[in-house]
Design a protein around this motif. Sequence first.
Motif, PDB file in Angstrom:
ATOM      1  N   LEU A  43       4.393  -0.601   2.501  1.00  9.38           N
ATOM      2  CA  LEU A  43       5.314  -0.963   1.425  1.00  9.38           C
ATOM      3  C   LEU A  43       6.418  -1.878   1.945  1.00  9.38           C
ATOM      4  N   GLY A  44       6.790  -1.694   3.211  1.00 11.36           N
ATOM      5  CA  GLY A  44       7.823  -2.540   3.805  1.00 11.36           C
ATOM      6  C   GLY A  44       7.369  -3.983   3.980  1.00 11.36           C
ATOM      7  N   ALA A  45       6.050  -4.200   3.966  1.00 11.59           N
ATOM      8  CA  ALA A  45       5.514  -5.551   4.146  1.00 11.59           C
ATOM      9  C   ALA A  45       5.324  -6.264   2.813  1.00 11.59           C
ATOM     10  N   ASP A  46       5.545  -5.566   1.713  1.00  5.78           N
ATOM     11  CA  ASP A  46       5.284  -6.158   0.395  1.00  5.78           C
ATOM     12  C   ASP A  46       6.295  -5.598  -0.604  1.00  5.78           C
ATOM     13  N   ARG A  47       7.440  -6.253  -0.661  1.00  8.42           N
ATOM     14  CA  ARG A  47       8.544  -5.765  -1.491  1.00  8.42           C
ATOM     15  C   ARG A  47       8.161  -5.668  -2.972  1.00  8.42           C
ATOM     16  N   ASP A  48       7.405  -6.655  -3.458  1.00  9.42           N
ATOM     17  CA  ASP A  48       6.998  -6.616  -4.866  1.00  9.42           C
ATOM     18  C   ASP A  48       6.116  -5.398  -5.143  1.00  9.42           C
ATOM     19  N   LEU A  49       5.169  -5.150  -4.246  1.00 16.70           N
ATOM     20  CA  LEU A  49       4.303  -3.978  -4.418  1.00 16.70           C
ATOM     21  C   LEU A  49       5.141  -2.699  -4.374  1.00 16.70           C
ATOM     22  N   ALA A  50       6.126  -2.678  -3.477  1.00 19.64           N
ATOM     23  CA  ALA A  50       6.997  -1.502  -3.365  1.00 19.64           C
ATOM     24  C   ALA A  50       7.763  -1.272  -4.666  1.00 19.64           C
ATOM     25  N   ILE A  51       8.232  -2.342  -5.293  1.00 18.13           N
ATOM     26  CA  ILE A  51       8.951  -2.200  -6.570  1.00 18.13           C
ATOM     27  C   ILE A  51       8.013  -1.634  -7.638  1.00 18.13           C
ATOM     28  N   VAL A  52       6.782  -2.148  -7.667  1.00 19.84           N
ATOM     29  CA  VAL A  52       5.814  -1.627  -8.641  1.00 19.84           C
ATOM     30  C   VAL A  52       5.574  -0.135  -8.389  1.00 19.84           C
ATOM     31  N   PHE A  53       5.406   0.235  -7.123  1.00 16.14           N
ATOM     32  CA  PHE A  53       5.139   1.642  -6.784  1.00 16.14           C
ATOM     33  C   PHE A  53       6.338   2.550  -7.056  1.00 16.14           C
ATOM     34  N   GLN A  54       7.527   2.097  -6.694  1.00 14.98           N
ATOM     35  CA  GLN A  54       8.697   2.985  -6.782  1.00 14.98           C
ATOM     36  C   GLN A  54       9.309   3.016  -8.167  1.00 14.98           C
ATOM     37  N   VAL A  55       9.150   1.925  -8.915  1.00 16.57           N
ATOM     38  CA  VAL A  55       9.850   1.837 -10.196  1.00 16.57           C
ATOM     39  C   VAL A  55       8.884   1.734 -11.377  1.00 16.57           C
ATOM     40  N   GLU A  56       8.051   0.709 -11.369  1.00 18.71           N
ATOM     41  CA  GLU A  56       7.259   0.413 -12.567  1.00 18.71           C
ATOM     42  C   GLU A  56       6.220   1.493 -12.878  1.00 18.71           C
ATOM     43  N   LEU A  57       5.702   2.141 -11.839  1.00 22.82           N
ATOM     44  CA  LEU A  57       4.703   3.191 -12.066  1.00 22.82           C
ATOM     45  C   LEU A  57       5.333   4.497 -12.530  1.00 22.82           C
ATOM     46  N   ARG A  58       6.679   4.557 -12.546  1.00 21.51           N
ATOM     47  CA  ARG A  58       7.325   5.851 -12.768  1.00 21.51           C
ATOM     48  C   ARG A  58       8.149   5.913 -14.041  1.00 21.51           C
TER      49      ARG A  58
END
Lengths: 205, 205
Positions: free
Chosen positions: B105-120
């Motif tokens: 997740l640290g290598a892909d900030r956009d993916l991290a945002i999707v995982f931490q915010v948009e999926l929740r």
Amino acid sequence: MLRSDSSIGQARAAVADKREAILRAAIKVFAQKGYFNSKVADIAKEAGIADGTVYLYFKSKEEILHSVFDRAMEEFIAEGKREIAEIEEADKRLQRIAQLHLEKLGADRDLAIVFQVELRGSTKFMEEFSGGGFAEYLEIIQKTIQEGQKTGVFRKDLRPITAAKILYGALDEMVTNWILSKRAYPLAPMADEVLKVFFGGVLQK
Amino acid sequence: MLRSDSSIGQARAAVADKREAILRAAIKVFAQKGYFNSKVADIAKEAGIADGTVYLYFKSKEEILHSVFDRAMEEFIAEGKREIAEIEEADKRLQRIAQLHLEKLGADRDLAIVFQVELRGSTKFMEEFSGGGFAEYLEIIQKTIQEGQKTGVFRKDLRPITAAKILYGALDEMVTNWILSKRAYPLAPMADEVLKVFFGGVLQK
């Protein structure tokens, strides 16, 4: 004069009651329909008042969500501070904070859904809420850990803010699991499960 | 025959490339605009293809979000399994899993945002995603803890599933903090900070 004072007091109480009723209704509506799908009219209906009346108290649905968060955090932080003021040891203070966190949300499933899900659906909300009351809560945990490091209860080779976030993250995950679980179980006892790991670690000594 | 096989292969590769391009574009669009505000047309534009083309690959925006999640979890779990298969001690395996979680997740900030915010942002999403790939991930942590309890590396008085959730919750909080922080810092090293507490606990021995 007495009568006048008394009517002002009554009017203030009525305003507070109506605000309170709107916030209670909003928690229920947000939890059931989701924040994005909820309308101010749904909240008014749930509170048993006219749509227009809601706007006498709140500018928008977003302001209602903010007030739900602020009020719950204020209550929680005030109660937390009051309780830990009477506890001497840092580890016991931390234990009480963790228990209170899960007791509060475990006693109000709708509020827990708003906190765990509805407040987290946008980076904008996350940024707004990670400041304010949430930052204050994290600071209380952090300071308690610092104090425990000074008195020798806690290890000194840990950054207090990181340890605070780890404890918060673990408790937070317990709340989310509790909401999503199909199985009904009390949330509050999970605090001691978290503390067993947070205090003692998982490694066999 | 050879040429025909080769063209089928090329056609398959082209389909995979386009799917991949759509998913990459979706991660970027969801992270920037938020899932609820994103349109399939925005994703098509970002991917440099016609709106209609997206629908040849995905039925809906929701199916795209699911595919983003499934693909990322599959990759992560496959890599995690491959790596820990080569590590003998349960604590070292757990360390590698935690590092990989934050490295990815640290290598892909956009993916991290999707995982931490948009999926929740909705209980519906949370319920869907807490099954599937996420449940498999939690099970890997849980089994690793169980194995460590058998070999005597980990304490036996902890419920493996609860300990797994505590570790996950702590790592998850690190990712969320990293996304929301105004300060740029590498996420991956936080894994060892979390493990210091998770393994050893905060109490002074």
